[in-house]
Scaffold this active site. Structure first.
Site, PDB file in Angstrom:
ATOM      1  N   PHE A 115      11.573  25.357   8.251  1.00 58.16           N
ATOM      2  CA  PHE A 115      10.856  24.688   9.337  1.00 58.16           C
ATOM      3  C   PHE A 115       9.629  23.993   8.760  1.00 58.16           C
ATOM      4  O   PHE A 115       8.823  24.623   8.068  1.00 58.16           O
ATOM      5  CB  PHE A 115      10.446  25.750  10.359  1.00 58.16           C
ATOM      6  CG  PHE A 115      10.139  25.236  11.730  1.00 58.16           C
ATOM      7  CD1 PHE A 115      11.155  24.891  12.609  1.00 58.16           C
ATOM      8  CD2 PHE A 115       8.826  25.140  12.172  1.00 58.16           C
ATOM      9  CE1 PHE A 115      10.876  24.449  13.890  1.00 58.16           C
ATOM     10  CE2 PHE A 115       8.537  24.702  13.452  1.00 58.16           C
ATOM     11  CZ  PHE A 115       9.571  24.350  14.315  1.00 58.16           C
ATOM     12  N   PRO A 166      -1.920  19.369   7.061  1.00 56.72           N
ATOM     13  CA  PRO A 166      -3.293  19.734   6.678  1.00 56.72           C
ATOM     14  C   PRO A 166      -4.353  19.280   7.676  1.00 56.72           C
ATOM     15  O   PRO A 166      -5.375  19.938   7.825  1.00 56.72           O
ATOM     16  CB  PRO A 166      -3.492  19.022   5.328  1.00 56.72           C
ATOM     17  CG  PRO A 166      -2.131  18.700   4.838  1.00 56.72           C
ATOM     18  CD  PRO A 166      -1.275  18.523   6.042  1.00 56.72           C
ATOM     19  N   SER A 174      -0.187  22.141  15.057  1.00 54.84           N
ATOM     20  CA  SER A 174       1.271  22.188  14.944  1.00 54.84           C
ATOM     21  C   SER A 174       1.902  21.786  16.277  1.00 54.84           C
ATOM     22  O   SER A 174       2.467  22.609  16.996  1.00 54.84           O
ATOM     23  CB  SER A 174       1.719  23.596  14.536  1.00 54.84           C
ATOM     24  OG  SER A 174       1.216  23.920  13.262  1.00 54.84           O
ATOM     25  N   GLU A 229       4.165  31.223  14.391  1.00 54.36           N
ATOM     26  CA  GLU A 229       4.535  30.757  15.737  1.00 54.36           C
ATOM     27  C   GLU A 229       3.355  30.768  16.712  1.00 54.36           C
ATOM     28  O   GLU A 229       3.507  31.043  17.893  1.00 54.36           O
ATOM     29  CB  GLU A 229       5.678  31.612  16.319  1.00 54.36           C
ATOM     30  CG  GLU A 229       6.850  31.861  15.399  1.00 54.36           C
ATOM     31  CD  GLU A 229       7.599  30.603  15.007  1.00 54.36           C
ATOM     32  OE1 GLU A 229       7.069  29.500  15.206  1.00 54.36           O
ATOM     33  OE2 GLU A 229       8.709  30.716  14.494  1.00 54.36           O
TER      34      GLU A 229
END
Length: 386
Positions: free
Chosen positions: A118, A123, A127, A358
């Site tokens: 994934f 940077p 996400s 996650e």
């Protein structure tokens, strides 16, 4: 012949108590995950427990799979990460795959013949919808520019399931999911410094400079990138991470209790001391509370219900529970537990990673709070109508 859950349990328990212990020692000593371990996990069927039979998996229910994943979490963090990723990522691959892509990518991934990782985090962005890596269409290829980092399995991945956006788009619009081959022209991989825990799983910093990827490697349509990344994947993956926390905490509690029985000070074992007993009781209760939150989410998932809030609750509570339990376990071990010769020292280091995977606890709290506020608004509107 299909194995029963009891047969799988016995098989995994024997593996964790035997070969996995030896692999754990080797990984810690060398700082690498041997290729032979990947092959062993593949050949034993551990990398395709959760995938459906039509994709080549064993088709375990989500709840049953988590029972086995919990057992894998009793061993080295890198082993549980391999098992977790392999049994989760097929959902992202399969949901938008064409029949040709199922044969080229999904089935080989489930079989363990190719490795995919994934590739979302950047940077200079979060996400999600603020992706900065871009793509432009040139004939039958996309040309990519940007960076990804902290990408696990960068040393062994055959493909990077990479998320980016069409040039000139913003937010959730124009996002893409592309399977980028390791040898794609314009892709360079720099390995990052070793992490605090989960020794042996290398993380990479990917740089894409006019990197060309075939359009045939796109999952879904243009604009489907974030849907591929999150829909049907994120909630069960968060729940699974919660169960890995339960497994690791169980092992920490087991080690702490055993040490408390063995360690004698002032002519009596630590287990006789009331404060140690209080800590052990708190640890056991914390673990059971996390287990039930995870199982609640898993059962709802198996029943076909949405579990976004339940998964966030399970993940948040379980990751923070693991921190509390491992901290008490190390305290019970005292000074000797702080040295690398101690298994609890490794568990303590490994435990910190789940709080990043996650989404952090802060992200989970945002998901939960949004649900609480939405419910309050609906209740207020309903009372006003009455």
């Amino acid at each position: 012949m299909m194995r029963t859950l009891d047969e799988w349990r016995k098989d995994v328990d024997a593996y964790v108590a035997g070969p996995a212990r030896a692999w754990s020692e080797q990984i810690e000593a060398t700082g690498t995950v041997p290729e032979a371990l990947w092959r062993e996990l593949r050949d034993a069927g551990y990398l395709r427990l959760a995938a459906p039979p039509h994709l080549g998996g064993h088709g375990l229910s989500f709840t049953d799979y988590l029972d086995l994943l919990r057992r894998f979490a009793h061993t080295h963090g890198s082993i549980r990460v391999i098992v977790h990723v392999a049994n989760s990522l097929w959902r992202s691959l399969a949901q938008k795959a064409t029949p040709d892509q199922v044969e080229r990518f999904v089935k080989p991934f489930v079989a363990g013949d190719i490795r995919v990782t994934f590739t979302l985090t950047e940077p200079n962005s979060g996400s999600g919808a603020d992706l900065k890596t871009t793509a432009r269409r040139e004939g039958d290829a996309y040309v990519l520019n940007g960076e990804k980092w902290m990408i696990i399995f960068s040393d062994v991945a055959d493909y990077f399931l990479l998320f980016c956006r069409l040039e000139g788009t913003s937010g959730g619009e124009g996002t893409l999911a592309l399977l980028v081959p390791r040898d794609a022209p314009g892709l360079t991989i720099e390995f990052m410094a070793p992490a605090m825990g989960i020794a042996g799983t290398a993380h990479g910093h990917l740089r894409l400079r006019d990197c060309r990827v075939p359009v045939a490697n796109r999952l879904g349509e243009e604009g489907d990138g974030l849907e591929v990344a999150f829909r049907g994947f994120l909630d069960p993956s968060r729940t699974a991470i919660g169960m890995t926390c339960v497994g690791a905490a169980e092992r920490a509690l087991e080690l702490a209790a055993q040490h408390a029985l063995r360690r004698v000070t002032f002519d009596q074992p630590l287990a006789k001391r009331q404060i140690i007993q209080m800590w052990l009781a708190e640890m056991a209760t914390d673990i059971e509370a996390a287990r039930q939150l995870v199982l609640h989410a898993a059962r709802r998932f198996d029943e076909g219900h949405p579990i976004t809030v339940e998964a966030a609750m399970a993940k948040m509570f379980a990751t923070e529970m693991l921190q509390r339990v491992t901290d008490k376990a190390l305290q019970i071990h005292g000074g000797p537990g702080y040295f690398k010769s101690s298994e609890i020292e490794r568990i303590y280091r490994d435990a910190r990673m789940q709080r990043f995977e996650e989404g952090t606890s802060e992200i989970q709290k945002m998901v939960i709070a949004r649900d609480v506020i939405d419910k309050a608004k609906r209740a207020s509107e309903g009372s006003e109508r009455r």
